[in-house]
Design a protein around this motif. Structure first.
Motif, PDB file in Angstrom:
ATOM      1  N   GLU A 161       0.814  -1.214   0.000  1.00 51.30           N
ATOM      2  CA  GLU A 161       0.000   0.000   0.000  1.00 51.30           C
ATOM      3  C   GLU A 161       0.848   1.265   0.000  1.00 51.30           C
ATOM      4  O   GLU A 161       0.535   2.242  -0.686  1.00 51.30           O
ATOM      5  N   GLU A 162       1.929   1.259   0.768  1.00 49.68           N
ATOM      6  CA  GLU A 162       2.788   2.444   0.826  1.00 49.68           C
ATOM      7  C   GLU A 162       3.511   2.670  -0.492  1.00 49.68           C
ATOM      8  O   GLU A 162       3.737   3.803  -0.907  1.00 49.68           O
ATOM      9  N   VAL A 163       3.905   1.593  -1.139  1.00 52.38           N
ATOM     10  CA  VAL A 163       4.558   1.711  -2.443  1.00 52.38           C
ATOM     11  C   VAL A 163       3.614   2.350  -3.449  1.00 52.38           C
ATOM     12  O   VAL A 163       3.989   3.260  -4.199  1.00 52.38           O
ATOM     13  N   ARG A 164       2.367   1.914  -3.453  1.00 51.67           N
ATOM     14  CA  ARG A 164       1.384   2.485  -4.371  1.00 51.67           C
ATOM     15  C   ARG A 164       1.098   3.943  -4.034  1.00 51.67           C
ATOM     16  O   ARG A 164       0.953   4.786  -4.924  1.00 51.67           O
ATOM     17  N   ARG A 165       1.008   4.239  -2.732  1.00 55.13           N
ATOM     18  CA  ARG A 165       0.721   5.624  -2.328  1.00 55.13           C
ATOM     19  C   ARG A 165       1.824   6.559  -2.807  1.00 55.13           C
ATOM     20  O   ARG A 165       1.556   7.659  -3.320  1.00 55.13           O
ATOM     21  N   ARG A 166       3.064   6.125  -2.660  1.00 56.46           N
ATOM     22  CA  ARG A 166       4.168   6.995  -3.072  1.00 56.46           C
ATOM     23  C   ARG A 166       4.208   7.180  -4.586  1.00 56.46           C
ATOM     24  O   ARG A 166       4.670   8.216  -5.067  1.00 56.46           O
ATOM     25  N   CYS A 167       3.735   6.182  -5.341  1.00 54.83           N
ATOM     26  CA  CYS A 167       3.692   6.320  -6.796  1.00 54.83           C
ATOM     27  C   CYS A 167       2.751   7.448  -7.220  1.00 54.83           C
ATOM     28  O   CYS A 167       2.966   8.075  -8.265  1.00 54.83           O
ATOM     29  N   ILE A 168       1.717   7.712  -6.405  1.00 59.40           N
ATOM     30  CA  ILE A 168       0.736   8.740  -6.749  1.00 59.40           C
ATOM     31  C   ILE A 168       1.050  10.061  -6.052  1.00 59.40           C
ATOM     32  O   ILE A 168       1.107  11.120  -6.689  1.00 59.40           O
ATOM     33  N   GLU A 169       1.288  10.006  -4.737  1.00 64.09           N
ATOM     34  CA  GLU A 169       1.459  11.231  -3.967  1.00 64.09           C
ATOM     35  C   GLU A 169       2.878  11.793  -4.050  1.00 64.09           C
ATOM     36  O   GLU A 169       3.080  12.988  -3.794  1.00 64.09           O
ATOM     37  N   GLU A 170       3.861  10.969  -4.341  1.00 64.56           N
ATOM     38  CA  GLU A 170       5.248  11.427  -4.481  1.00 64.56           C
ATOM     39  C   GLU A 170       5.737  11.118  -5.895  1.00 64.56           C
ATOM     40  O   GLU A 170       6.799  10.530  -6.099  1.00 64.56           O
ATOM     41  N   ALA A 171       4.934  11.552  -6.856  1.00 63.55           N
ATOM     42  CA  ALA A 171       5.229  11.219  -8.252  1.00 63.55           C
ATOM     43  C   ALA A 171       6.512  11.858  -8.760  1.00 63.55           C
ATOM     44  O   ALA A 171       7.097  11.391  -9.738  1.00 63.55           O
ATOM     45  N   ASP A 172       6.971  12.925  -8.098  1.00 57.42           N
ATOM     46  CA  ASP A 172       8.226  13.542  -8.539  1.00 57.42           C
ATOM     47  C   ASP A 172       9.419  12.629  -8.313  1.00 57.42           C
ATOM     48  O   ASP A 172      10.409  12.687  -9.051  1.00 57.42           O
ATOM     49  N   LYS A 173       9.338  11.751  -7.306  1.00 58.01           N
ATOM     50  CA  LYS A 173      10.425  10.814  -7.025  1.00 58.01           C
ATOM     51  C   LYS A 173      10.109   9.396  -7.473  1.00 58.01           C
ATOM     52  O   LYS A 173      11.007   8.674  -7.921  1.00 58.01           O
ATOM     53  N   TYR A 174       8.850   8.993  -7.332  1.00 60.98           N
ATOM     54  CA  TYR A 174       8.473   7.608  -7.608  1.00 60.98           C
ATOM     55  C   TYR A 174       7.348   7.535  -8.634  1.00 60.98           C
ATOM     56  O   TYR A 174       6.442   6.709  -8.514  1.00 60.98           O
ATOM     57  N   GLY A 175       7.383   8.406  -9.623  1.00 63.13           N
ATOM     58  CA  GLY A 175       6.337   8.426 -10.623  1.00 63.13           C
ATOM     59  C   GLY A 175       6.365   7.195 -11.521  1.00 63.13           C
ATOM     60  O   GLY A 175       7.412   6.582 -11.754  1.00 63.13           O
ATOM     61  N   LEU A 176       5.201   6.840 -12.024  1.00 63.09           N
ATOM     62  CA  LEU A 176       5.090   5.676 -12.897  1.00 63.09           C
ATOM     63  C   LEU A 176       5.709   5.925 -14.269  1.00 63.09           C
ATOM     64  O   LEU A 176       5.945   4.977 -15.021  1.00 63.09           O
ATOM     65  N   ASN A 177       5.966   7.187 -14.576  1.00 62.90           N
ATOM     66  CA  ASN A 177       6.583   7.481 -15.871  1.00 62.90           C
ATOM     67  C   ASN A 177       8.000   6.937 -15.972  1.00 62.90           C
ATOM     68  O   ASN A 177       8.488   6.661 -17.074  1.00 62.90           O
ATOM     69  N   ILE A 178       8.667   6.737 -14.843  1.00 67.66           N
ATOM     70  CA  ILE A 178      10.060   6.266 -14.873  1.00 67.66           C
ATOM     71  C   ILE A 178      10.139   4.808 -15.339  1.00 67.66           C
ATOM     72  O   ILE A 178      10.875   4.495 -16.279  1.00 67.66           O
ATOM     73  N   PRO A 179       9.401   3.856 -14.733  1.00 70.41           N
ATOM     74  CA  PRO A 179       9.461   2.483 -15.262  1.00 70.41           C
ATOM     75  C   PRO A 179       8.846   2.338 -16.649  1.00 70.41           C
ATOM     76  O   PRO A 179       9.345   1.560 -17.468  1.00 70.41           O
ATOM     77  N   THR A 180       7.779   3.091 -16.940  1.00 67.07           N
ATOM     78  CA  THR A 180       7.181   2.979 -18.271  1.00 67.07           C
ATOM     79  C   THR A 180       8.119   3.518 -19.343  1.00 67.07           C
ATOM     80  O   THR A 180       8.236   2.942 -20.428  1.00 67.07           O
ATOM     81  N   ASN A 181       8.816   4.623 -19.059  1.00 65.93           N
ATOM     82  CA  ASN A 181       9.792   5.139 -20.019  1.00 65.93           C
ATOM     83  C   ASN A 181      10.947   4.177 -20.201  1.00 65.93           C
ATOM     84  O   ASN A 181      11.493   4.040 -21.308  1.00 65.93           O
ATOM     85  N   ALA A 182      11.351   3.504 -19.118  1.00 64.74           N
ATOM     86  CA  ALA A 182      12.422   2.509 -19.238  1.00 64.74           C
ATOM     87  C   ALA A 182      11.991   1.351 -20.135  1.00 64.74           C
ATOM     88  O   ALA A 182      12.791   0.837 -20.937  1.00 64.74           O
ATOM     89  N   MET A 183      10.721   0.945 -20.022  1.00 65.95           N
ATOM     90  CA  MET A 183      10.208  -0.096 -20.909  1.00 65.95           C
ATOM     91  C   MET A 183      10.177   0.379 -22.360  1.00 65.95           C
ATOM     92  O   MET A 183      10.516  -0.368 -23.285  1.00 65.95           O
ATOM     93  N   LYS A 184       9.778   1.640 -22.569  1.00 66.50           N
ATOM     94  CA  LYS A 184       9.749   2.195 -23.926  1.00 66.50           C
ATOM     95  C   LYS A 184      11.139   2.195 -24.551  1.00 66.50           C
ATOM     96  O   LYS A 184      11.325   1.788 -25.703  1.00 66.50           O
ATOM     97  N   LEU A 185      12.128   2.668 -23.787  1.00 71.57           N
ATOM     98  CA  LEU A 185      13.496   2.726 -24.305  1.00 71.57           C
ATOM     99  C   LEU A 185      14.027   1.335 -24.610  1.00 71.57           C
ATOM    100  O   LEU A 185      14.704   1.130 -25.628  1.00 71.57           O
ATOM    101  N   ALA A 186      13.719   0.379 -23.742  1.00 70.72           N
ATOM    102  CA  ALA A 186      14.188  -0.987 -23.971  1.00 70.72           C
ATOM    103  C   ALA A 186      13.567  -1.572 -25.235  1.00 70.72           C
ATOM    104  O   ALA A 186      14.259  -2.235 -26.026  1.00 70.72           O
ATOM    105  N   LEU A 187      12.280  -1.311 -25.450  1.00 73.47           N
ATOM    106  CA  LEU A 187      11.619  -1.814 -26.651  1.00 73.47           C
ATOM    107  C   LEU A 187      12.168  -1.122 -27.905  1.00 73.47           C
ATOM    108  O   LEU A 187      12.328  -1.759 -28.956  1.00 73.47           O
ATOM    109  N   THR A 188      12.460   0.158 -27.800  1.00 75.19           N
ATOM    110  CA  THR A 188      13.053   0.870 -28.934  1.00 75.19           C
ATOM    111  C   THR A 188      14.414   0.286 -29.296  1.00 75.19           C
ATOM    112  O   THR A 188      14.743   0.117 -30.481  1.00 75.19           O
ATOM    113  N   ARG A 189      15.221  -0.016 -28.285  1.00 70.91           N
ATOM    114  CA  ARG A 189      16.530  -0.641 -28.562  1.00 70.91           C
ATOM    115  C   ARG A 189      16.354  -1.998 -29.216  1.00 70.91           C
ATOM    116  O   ARG A 189      17.127  -2.365 -30.118  1.00 70.91           O
TER     117      ARG A 189
END
Length: 418
Positions: free
Chosen positions: A237-265
């Motif tokens: 629950e805390e991990v999920r909360r930080r993904c939303i409330e502390e998006a500047d540090k733990y935003g979901l854009n970071i893992p999704t962008n990493a997946m995008k870059l990996a697929l592009t490579r």
């Protein structure tokens, strides 16, 4: 491949010792008048046996010892595998907070190296010096990457063990509800003394994974390790909360962008090796698992993931690795989690899929004899323009719906404002 034969077919030292020992025993048996068992395990002393038999037994015993030691330590084809395994064991013995501190030190070391290089003018060094500096920087970066991977592996093992221990404790407590003494014993078990407070270890793992993703977003090995660790703690629950409330540090854009870059490579790789393709596909599978686990039983997380293009990332992975069963399995599971009892995500996926089908039907296909102009005329007459406009108005944040919709409207002579 193993402790006796390497992946390229070469025989390891334990394998050589076993083969030589077997040959020596055969020679000793040939020179002995006694039967095989009596020659090796009879009551006669070592001096009475053929020297070849004694040496053969010694070689085989030594080879077996080396094979067992190599198997326990996880030694693979070369010393690199052993070094990684031993380093991981070292970090497993450290407190998780100390492992996190090790990861925090990596960017400081890299920044110091970069500042040192920037402080030296190229004109003050000869070509050999520049090459040596580049090699040193590359070696330091490789060492830091190995450290990061070993730290994440150690945290994953520790977290997996603690999660299992918590489940066992909860099961024990549920089975002993009526006995206060047994509950006290269960709560004070020796294994429980090493457990962290609820959510504490999961938050450490999350921070460690995000540190590595920010350090090495373009390296498949580190991205794969970080996403694996995040998937392990995704339901906390805390991990999920930080993904939303502390998006500047733990935003979901970071893992999704990493997946995008990996697929592009992966798409840019020309004739990749089979192992490389499997590793890249496994990375995408882990990413699908992470996004699906985060959205499991959480409409807020499902909405946030779709807003961060998580649905598009999963669909792209499914499209590129459509022949990889595991990617398809977990990708479809992730889409199910996004849309389960979530009308908004369902509507967007239906609109996206419908626009994609319509786009394929209306585009030019020179290799076929189908009259595309006739199909377009029928589609326009059936109200295609209004349907596409409604989808674009309803989901303006969907890049795919907007891009395909604009192209279809232009190609079919739409005269309104796009």
């Amino acid at each position: 491949m193993g402790v006796l034969v390497t992946s390229d077919g070469a025989i390891t030292l334990p394998g050589v010792l076993l083969l030589v020992g077997t040959g020596l025993i055969g020679v000793g048996q040939y020179r002995s008048s006694a039967d095989f068992v009596s020659t090796l395990f009879g009551d006669s002393s070592l001096l009475d046996r053929p020297i070849q038999s004694n040496l053969g037994l010694l070689f085989i015993a030594f080879g077996l010892i080396l094979a067992v030691v190599a198997n326990v330590l996880g030694v693979d084809d070369d010393s690199a595998g052993a070094d990684l395994r031993l380093t991981t064991v070292k970090y497993e013995m450290m407190p998780p907070t100390a492992v996190l501190d090790e990861l925090r030190m990596i960017p400081m070391t890299e920044e110091a190296a970069e500042n040192t290089n920037k402080g030296m003018k190229a004109t003050d060094r000869d070509t050999d010096g520049i090459i040596d500096d580049n090699r040193a920087t590359h070696a330091a970066r490789s060492k830091d990457m190995k450290t990061a991977i070993c730290c994440l592996s150690a945290l994953a093992r520790r977290c997996g063990k603690e999660q299992k221990q918590r489940q066992l404790r909860e099961q024990k407590l549920s089975e002993t509800k009526s006995d206060t003494l047994e509950i006290s014993v269960a709560e004070a078990s020796s294994a429980d003394r090493f457990l962290h407070e609820p959510h504490e270890l999961e938050k450490i793992c999350q921070e460690a994974a995000y540190i590595v993703l920010k350090l090495y977003p373009s390296t498949d090995a580190t991205v794969s390790s970080a996403i694996s660790l995040l998937a392990l703690v995704a339901k906390d629950e805390e991990v999920r909360r930080r993904c939303i409330e502390e998006a500047d540090k733990y935003g979901l854009n970071i893992p999704t962008n990493a997946m995008k870059l990996a697929l592009t490579r992966s798409k840019q790789a020309v004739d990749p090796a089979e192992d490389d393709e499997r590793f890249s596909a496994e990375l995408q599978r882990k990413g699908c698992l992470l996004l699906g686990a985060l959205s499991d039983n959480s409409k807020d997380m499902a909405t946030k993931i779709v807003d961060e293009d998580g649905l598009i990332v999963v669909m792209d992975a499914l499209d590129w690795y459509r022949c990889h069963e595991d990617v398809c399995n977990w990708g479809l599971w992730a889409i199910f989690q996004f849309c389960y009892e979530h009308k908004g995500n369902k509507a967007e996926e239906v609109a996206r899929h419908g626009i994609a089908i319509m786009f394929d039907l209306l585009r030019e296909m020179p290799e076929t004899l189908i009259s595309v102009s006739e199909i377009r005329r029928i589609a326009v007459g059936a109200g295609m323009h209004q349907v596409v406009r409604n989808a674009m108005d309803a989901f303006p944040s969907s890049n795919e719906i907007m891009m395909m919709g604009q192209q279809m409207l232009v190609a079919t002579g739409y005269r309104g404002e796009i």
